[in-house]
Design an enzyme around this catalytic site. Structure first.
Site, PDB file in Angstrom:
ATOM      1  N   TRP A   1      -8.867 -14.989 -49.559  1.00 28.35           N
ATOM      2  CA  TRP A   1      -8.972 -15.021 -47.806  1.00 28.35           C
ATOM      3  C   TRP A   1     -10.363 -15.733 -48.046  1.00 28.35           C
ATOM      4  O   TRP A   1     -11.307 -16.356 -47.114  1.00 28.35           O
ATOM      5  CB  TRP A   1      -9.437 -13.429 -47.683  1.00 28.35           C
ATOM      6  CG  TRP A   1      -8.495 -12.518 -46.964  1.00 28.35           C
ATOM      7  CD1 TRP A   1      -7.856 -12.256 -47.915  1.00 28.35           C
ATOM      8  CD2 TRP A   1      -8.090 -13.151 -45.678  1.00 28.35           C
ATOM      9  NE1 TRP A   1      -6.539 -11.073 -46.637  1.00 28.35           N
ATOM     10  CE2 TRP A   1      -7.241 -11.788 -45.659  1.00 28.35           C
ATOM     11  CE3 TRP A   1      -8.496 -13.634 -44.610  1.00 28.35           C
ATOM     12  CZ2 TRP A   1      -6.345 -11.974 -44.290  1.00 28.35           C
ATOM     13  CZ3 TRP A   1      -7.706 -13.057 -43.129  1.00 28.35           C
ATOM     14  CH2 TRP A   1      -6.770 -12.628 -43.460  1.00 28.35           C
TER      15      TRP A   1
ATOM     16  N   TRP B   1     -18.034  -9.665 -22.172  1.00 29.23           N
ATOM     17  CA  TRP B   1     -19.735  -9.037 -23.210  1.00 29.23           C
ATOM     18  C   TRP B   1     -20.292  -8.164 -22.190  1.00 29.23           C
ATOM     19  O   TRP B   1     -20.738  -8.580 -21.002  1.00 29.23           O
ATOM     20  CB  TRP B   1     -20.077  -9.873 -23.524  1.00 29.23           C
ATOM     21  CG  TRP B   1     -18.982 -10.497 -24.791  1.00 29.23           C
ATOM     22  CD1 TRP B   1     -18.196 -12.056 -24.145  1.00 29.23           C
ATOM     23  CD2 TRP B   1     -18.054 -10.537 -25.135  1.00 29.23           C
ATOM     24  NE1 TRP B   1     -17.795 -12.140 -25.304  1.00 29.23           N
ATOM     25  CE2 TRP B   1     -17.225 -11.276 -26.185  1.00 29.23           C
ATOM     26  CE3 TRP B   1     -17.756  -8.472 -25.897  1.00 29.23           C
ATOM     27  CZ2 TRP B   1     -16.255 -10.870 -27.330  1.00 29.23           C
ATOM     28  CZ3 TRP B   1     -16.690  -8.565 -27.608  1.00 29.23           C
ATOM     29  CH2 TRP B   1     -16.348  -9.707 -27.423  1.00 29.23           C
TER      30      TRP B   1
ATOM     31  N   ASN C   1     -16.632  -3.878 -47.574  1.00 28.19           N
ATOM     32  CA  ASN C   1     -15.493  -4.517 -47.013  1.00 28.19           C
ATOM     33  C   ASN C   1     -15.692  -3.380 -45.523  1.00 28.19           C
ATOM     34  O   ASN C   1     -15.256  -4.001 -44.367  1.00 28.19           O
ATOM     35  CB  ASN C   1     -14.944  -5.440 -47.258  1.00 28.19           C
ATOM     36  CG  ASN C   1     -14.036  -5.779 -46.114  1.00 28.19           C
ATOM     37  OD1 ASN C   1     -14.268  -6.982 -46.019  1.00 28.19           O
ATOM     38  ND2 ASN C   1     -12.907  -5.302 -46.324  1.00 28.19           N
TER      39      ASN C   1
ATOM     40  N   TRP D   1     -19.368 -10.967 -30.242  1.00 24.71           N
ATOM     41  CA  TRP D   1     -19.044 -10.628 -32.094  1.00 24.71           C
ATOM     42  C   TRP D   1     -20.129 -11.183 -32.210  1.00 24.71           C
ATOM     43  O   TRP D   1     -20.677 -11.476 -33.698  1.00 24.71           O
ATOM     44  CB  TRP D   1     -17.882 -11.440 -32.218  1.00 24.71           C
ATOM     45  CG  TRP D   1     -17.206 -12.423 -31.320  1.00 24.71           C
ATOM     46  CD1 TRP D   1     -16.677 -12.834 -30.637  1.00 24.71           C
ATOM     47  CD2 TRP D   1     -17.619 -13.684 -32.503  1.00 24.71           C
ATOM     48  NE1 TRP D   1     -16.336 -13.932 -30.691  1.00 24.71           N
ATOM     49  CE2 TRP D   1     -16.867 -14.486 -31.846  1.00 24.71           C
ATOM     50  CE3 TRP D   1     -18.307 -13.985 -33.351  1.00 24.71           C
ATOM     51  CZ2 TRP D   1     -16.868 -15.967 -32.364  1.00 24.71           C
ATOM     52  CZ3 TRP D   1     -18.103 -15.163 -33.987  1.00 24.71           C
ATOM     53  CH2 TRP D   1     -17.632 -16.761 -33.322  1.00 24.71           C
TER      54      TRP D   1
ATOM     55  N   TRP E   1     -15.826 -12.189 -38.298  1.00 27.93           N
ATOM     56  CA  TRP E   1     -16.067 -11.345 -36.866  1.00 27.93           C
ATOM     57  C   TRP E   1     -15.318 -11.964 -36.082  1.00 27.93           C
ATOM     58  O   TRP E   1     -14.765 -10.963 -35.438  1.00 27.93           O
ATOM     59  CB  TRP E   1     -17.549 -11.618 -36.617  1.00 27.93           C
ATOM     60  CG  TRP E   1     -18.694 -11.551 -37.595  1.00 27.93           C
ATOM     61  CD1 TRP E   1     -18.717 -11.593 -38.642  1.00 27.93           C
ATOM     62  CD2 TRP E   1     -18.927  -9.666 -36.551  1.00 27.93           C
ATOM     63  NE1 TRP E   1     -20.250 -10.272 -38.411  1.00 27.93           N
ATOM     64  CE2 TRP E   1     -20.539  -9.448 -37.787  1.00 27.93           C
ATOM     65  CE3 TRP E   1     -18.682  -9.318 -35.773  1.00 27.93           C
ATOM     66  CZ2 TRP E   1     -20.640  -8.187 -37.467  1.00 27.93           C
ATOM     67  CZ3 TRP E   1     -19.352  -7.857 -35.144  1.00 27.93           C
ATOM     68  CH2 TRP E   1     -20.094  -7.450 -35.916  1.00 27.93           C
TER      69      TRP E   1
HETATM   70  C1  LIG Z   1     -17.773  -8.283 -40.108  1.00 26.00           C
HETATM   71  C2  LIG Z   1     -17.266  -8.904 -41.196  1.00 26.00           C
HETATM   72  C3  LIG Z   1     -18.291 -10.117 -42.243  1.00 26.00           C
HETATM   73  C4  LIG Z   1     -18.329 -11.034 -43.402  1.00 26.00           C
HETATM   74  N1  LIG Z   1     -19.258 -11.199 -43.822  1.00 26.00           N
HETATM   75  C5  LIG Z   1     -19.568 -11.961 -45.160  1.00 26.00           C
HETATM   76  C6  LIG Z   1     -19.904 -12.927 -45.602  1.00 26.00           C
HETATM   77  O1  LIG Z   1     -21.335 -13.474 -44.762  1.00 26.00           O
HETATM   78  N2  LIG Z   1     -19.841 -13.330 -46.499  1.00 26.00           N
HETATM   79  C7  LIG Z   1     -18.645 -12.938 -47.348  1.00 26.00           C
HETATM   80  O2  LIG Z   1     -19.043 -13.381 -48.647  1.00 26.00           O
HETATM   81  N3  LIG Z   1     -18.448 -12.311 -47.483  1.00 26.00           N
HETATM   82  C8  LIG Z   1     -17.892 -11.733 -45.596  1.00 26.00           C
HETATM   83  N4  LIG Z   1     -16.980 -11.021 -45.398  1.00 26.00           N
HETATM   84  C9  LIG Z   1     -15.990 -10.048 -45.729  1.00 26.00           C
HETATM   85  C10 LIG Z   1     -16.182  -9.049 -47.115  1.00 26.00           C
HETATM   86  O3  LIG Z   1     -16.986  -8.107 -46.572  1.00 26.00           O
HETATM   87  C11 LIG Z   1     -17.299  -9.835 -48.089  1.00 26.00           C
HETATM   88  O4  LIG Z   1     -16.765 -10.552 -48.675  1.00 26.00           O
HETATM   89  C12 LIG Z   1     -16.591  -8.192 -49.121  1.00 26.00           C
HETATM   90  O5  LIG Z   1     -17.145  -6.842 -49.016  1.00 26.00           O
HETATM   91  C13 LIG Z   1     -17.656  -8.610 -50.532  1.00 26.00           C
HETATM   92  O6  LIG Z   1     -17.929  -7.570 -51.455  1.00 26.00           O
HETATM   93  P1  LIG Z   1     -17.357  -7.853 -52.977  1.00 26.00           P
HETATM   94  O7  LIG Z   1     -17.011  -8.714 -53.344  1.00 26.00           O
HETATM   95  O8  LIG Z   1     -17.397  -6.466 -53.686  1.00 26.00           O
HETATM   96  O9  LIG Z   1     -15.738  -8.238 -52.137  1.00 26.00           O
HETATM   97  P2  LIG Z   1     -14.050  -7.970 -53.629  1.00 26.00           P
HETATM   98  O10 LIG Z   1     -13.282  -6.506 -52.988  1.00 26.00           O
HETATM   99  O11 LIG Z   1     -14.579  -7.723 -54.716  1.00 26.00           O
HETATM  100  O12 LIG Z   1     -13.157  -8.958 -52.917  1.00 26.00           O
HETATM  101  C14 LIG Z   1     -14.281  -9.964 -53.719  1.00 26.00           C
HETATM  102  C15 LIG Z   1     -13.614 -11.663 -53.408  1.00 26.00           C
HETATM  103  O13 LIG Z   1     -13.680 -11.702 -52.768  1.00 26.00           O
HETATM  104  C16 LIG Z   1     -13.925 -11.976 -51.120  1.00 26.00           C
HETATM  105  N5  LIG Z   1     -13.840 -11.755 -49.539  1.00 26.00           N
HETATM  106  C17 LIG Z   1     -12.792 -10.356 -49.677  1.00 26.00           C
HETATM  107  N6  LIG Z   1     -12.987  -9.639 -48.585  1.00 26.00           N
HETATM  108  C18 LIG Z   1     -13.098 -11.812 -47.889  1.00 26.00           C
HETATM  109  C19 LIG Z   1     -12.784 -11.477 -46.339  1.00 26.00           C
HETATM  110  N7  LIG Z   1     -12.182 -11.025 -45.621  1.00 26.00           N
HETATM  111  N8  LIG Z   1     -13.412 -13.025 -46.430  1.00 26.00           N
HETATM  112  C20 LIG Z   1     -13.796 -13.974 -47.034  1.00 26.00           C
HETATM  113  N9  LIG Z   1     -14.138 -13.395 -48.587  1.00 26.00           N
HETATM  114  C21 LIG Z   1     -13.752 -12.219 -48.769  1.00 26.00           C
HETATM  115  C22 LIG Z   1     -15.400 -12.552 -51.348  1.00 26.00           C
HETATM  116  O14 LIG Z   1     -16.045 -13.844 -51.512  1.00 26.00           O
HETATM  117  C23 LIG Z   1     -15.604 -11.292 -52.751  1.00 26.00           C
HETATM  118  O15 LIG Z   1     -16.815 -11.438 -52.826  1.00 26.00           O
HETATM  119  C24 LIG Z   1     -17.153 -10.332 -43.834  1.00 26.00           C
HETATM  120  C25 LIG Z   1     -16.501  -9.366 -43.225  1.00 26.00           C
HETATM  121  C26 LIG Z   1     -16.207  -8.957 -42.060  1.00 26.00           C
HETATM  122  C27 LIG Z   1     -15.057  -8.135 -41.634  1.00 26.00           C
END
Ligand SMILES: Cc1cc2nc3c(=O)[nH]c(=O)nc-3n(C[C@H](O)[C@H](O)[C@H](O)COP(=O)(O)OP(=O)(O)OC[C@H]3O[C@@H](n4cnc5c(N)ncnc54)[C@H](O)[C@@H]3O)c2cc1C
Length: 485
Positions: free
Chosen positions: A293, A321, A356, A374, A397
């Site tokens: 992702w 909005w 997340n 958003w 978002w």
């Molecule tokens: C509204 C919203 C805003 C977000 N803003 C950001 C942001 O600014 N920066 C960011 O890195 N992530 C963002 N995310 C995606 C995701 O929530 C986080 O990457 C994740 O929660 C990070 O926690 P983790 O490293 O424990 O994730 P894990 O579940 O352990 O996943 C491992 C890695 O996969 C990637 N990943 C996982 N889910 C996503 C996703 N949906 N989109 C993109 N990459 C993902 C991340 O690099 C993450 O570190 C956002 C999600 C939402 C819903």
């Protein structure tokens, strides 16, 4: 003898760093190495100066990197100002023959880098860029029809197939350079300063002081996280990654954002690590697809550079909005009256990071229950997340809003009460983050307003769920009409 520069950007690490390794090999043959970080206010374009939490992280990360470079007997040079001015001045004052860096995929940074390259070429400096921070270059994969990918699953399948076809090398991390031969006597150059003079620690952001309780910033911190995730997080990840009360997600996001670790290092370690009896076959596959992702977000930003500013689906321009500053503030300050939403927002404030599941629930609440654009939520996350990333933040978002590519359907409106019952079933996460509700049992903690004596210090719901849901759906009617008309 002319020197080689390695320009650190979002790759604040020594291992698996293709640009650094190539620069160190060049420097062995030439006049030594200059290691440089530039805080360029224009790096991400005019609209995206680093947020408060990101600034805090960067200050710690540079301290850590400088310490590691000193252990190799050299110095990390720091400068502030437009990168083009800093680098041309450095090239003119010192004999520099080559500059290496790892590529960035933010459109404004790409434009800036192109102009740096032209300016340096005019000064006789060759710029060599490398792929250091992603598994595949955004824009490089094509769907069966030959067009760019708009949907995640086929994108991910193609990416995995591409890596498999490249063989073992594609997923083998590069070693840390064995030694670094530094250029002698690097004198003053434009914008040169020390880490303190970058002004990264914002006096107003007192809250940032507590972030240090939650994070070990830097490359070693990233490797420690990887060790503990492999020991205790990955088993059960596929099912338990949605539970904010448990510790089954990796928390790699800030380390990936700042390049203390690469997706390739993570993938490789996962491949090497024996799986425990507690692991299901889905755990690793689901986890790797989450890394996918991140790649997909960069792909979308590459296809649509306006992603942080404009709806991917133009029909969403018709959404009505609401301008509601007090509701926006209540959301930011964890005062919506919905325990799971407020616990998530408080986690963000305390840790500079949010689970997340809660990012989805809190974003949905802002967009759908409060009908706030958003982009206002994106801006708040940008300021308060240590992992704030232009691509992932904007793509996510828009995913929640329904306005993005391969987004959640607009009529999926999370019920913050049932989400809490499902994903924090004993209310432990809520209790941990909301002191005012600490004494409540389960299930009262999910609907504290229904108690005869509601808890002191916790507000009633800002909006009633059923009515808010109806308003959101009515708002989306305008989008539906716009997409049909
Ligand atoms: C509204 C919203 C805003 C977000 N803003 C950001 C942001 O600014 N920066 C960011 O890195 N992530 C963002 N995310 C995606 C995701 O929530 C986080 O990457 C994740 O929660 C990070 O926690 P983790 O490293 O424990 O994730 P894990 O579940 O352990 O996943 C491992 C890695 O996969 C990637 N990943 C996982 N889910 C996503 C996703 N949906 N989109 C993109 N990459 C993902 C991340 O690099 C993450 O570190 C956002 C999600 C939402 C819903």
């Amino acid at each position: 003898m002319p020197a080689t520069v390695f320009w650190f950007r979002n790759d604040l690490r020594l291992a698996d760093n293709p640009g650094l390794l190539a620069a160190s090999q060049d420097a062995e043959r030439g006049g030594g190495l200059i290691l440089l970080y530039i805080l360029d206010p224009q790096e991400l374009g005019d609209d995206w100066p680093l947020g408060g939490a990101a600034q805090w992280w960067l200050a710690q990360a540079l301290d850590d990197l400088a310490r590691r470079v000193r252990s190799f007997g050299g110095q990390l040079h720091i400068a502030k100002g437009p990168a083009e001015d800093v680098l041309t001045d450095l090239a003119q004052r010192h004999s520099v023959v080559r500059l290496h860096c790892n590529r960035s995929y933010v459109p404004a940074t790409c434009a800036r880098d192109a102009s740096v390259k032209r300016a340096l070429a005019a000064n006789g400096v060759e710029v060599i860029t490398h792929q250091g921070n992603v598994l595949v270059e955004p824009g490089s994969l094509r769907s069966r029809s030959g067009g760019p990918f708009k949907v995640f699953t086929p994108f991910w399948k193609t990416l995995v197939a591409e890596l498999e076809s490249c063989g073992q090398a594609a997923l083998t991390p590069l070693p840390e350079p064995g030694r670094l031969r530094f250029a002698k006597q690097v004198g003053a150059f434009r914008g040169q300063c020390d880490i303190r003079q970058l002004g990264l620690v914002d006096e107003r952001a007192r809250w940032s002081e507590k972030l240090g309780n939650h994070w070990q910033v830097g490359e070693e911190g990233a490797q420690d996280r990887l060790d503990s995730f492999l020991q205790a997080g990955i088993a059960g990840y596929a099912d338990l990654r949605n539970r904010p009360d448990l510790a089954h997600v990796s928390r790699f996001s800030p380390y990936l954002r700042w390049g203390h670790i690469t997706p390739r290092q993570i993938w490789n370690r996962l491949d090497q690590a024996p799986s425990s009896a507690a692991e299901s076959p889905r755990d690793r596959a689901v986890f790797l697809s989450e890394l996918g992702w991140r790649e997909f977000s960069y792909e979308l930003l590459h296809q649509f550079p306006e992603l942080p500013r404009a709806n991917w689906r133009p029909a969403f321009d018709a959404y009505p909005w609401q301008e509601n500053t007090s509701a926006l503030r209540a959301w930011q300050e964890a005062r919506t009256g919905y325990p799971l939403v407020d616990a998530g927002m408080r986690q963000l404030w305390q840790e500079g990071w949010m689970h997340n599941r809660l990012r989805m629930v809190t974003a949905s609440f802002l967009i759908k229950h409060l009908q706030i654009d958003w982009r206002a939520g994106q801006a708040w996350f940008w300021d308060t997340l240590v992992d704030a990333d232009l691509a992932s933040n904007a793509a996510s978002w828009q995913w929640v809003a329904g306005s993005g590519a391969d987004a959640a359907p607009y009529f999926r409106i999370f019920n913050p009460i049932t989400q809490a019952k499902k994903f924090d079933p004993e209310g432990r996460f809520i209790r941990r983050n909301l002191p005012a509700l600490r004494e409540l049992g389960t299930p009262e903690i999910f609907e504290p307003w229904s108690l005869k004596t509601p808890p002191k210090g916790y507000p009633p719901p800002l909006v009633e769920h059923g009515a808010a849901r109806q308003r959101a759906l009515a708002g989306y009617e305008a989008v539906r009409q716009a997409s049909e008309g």
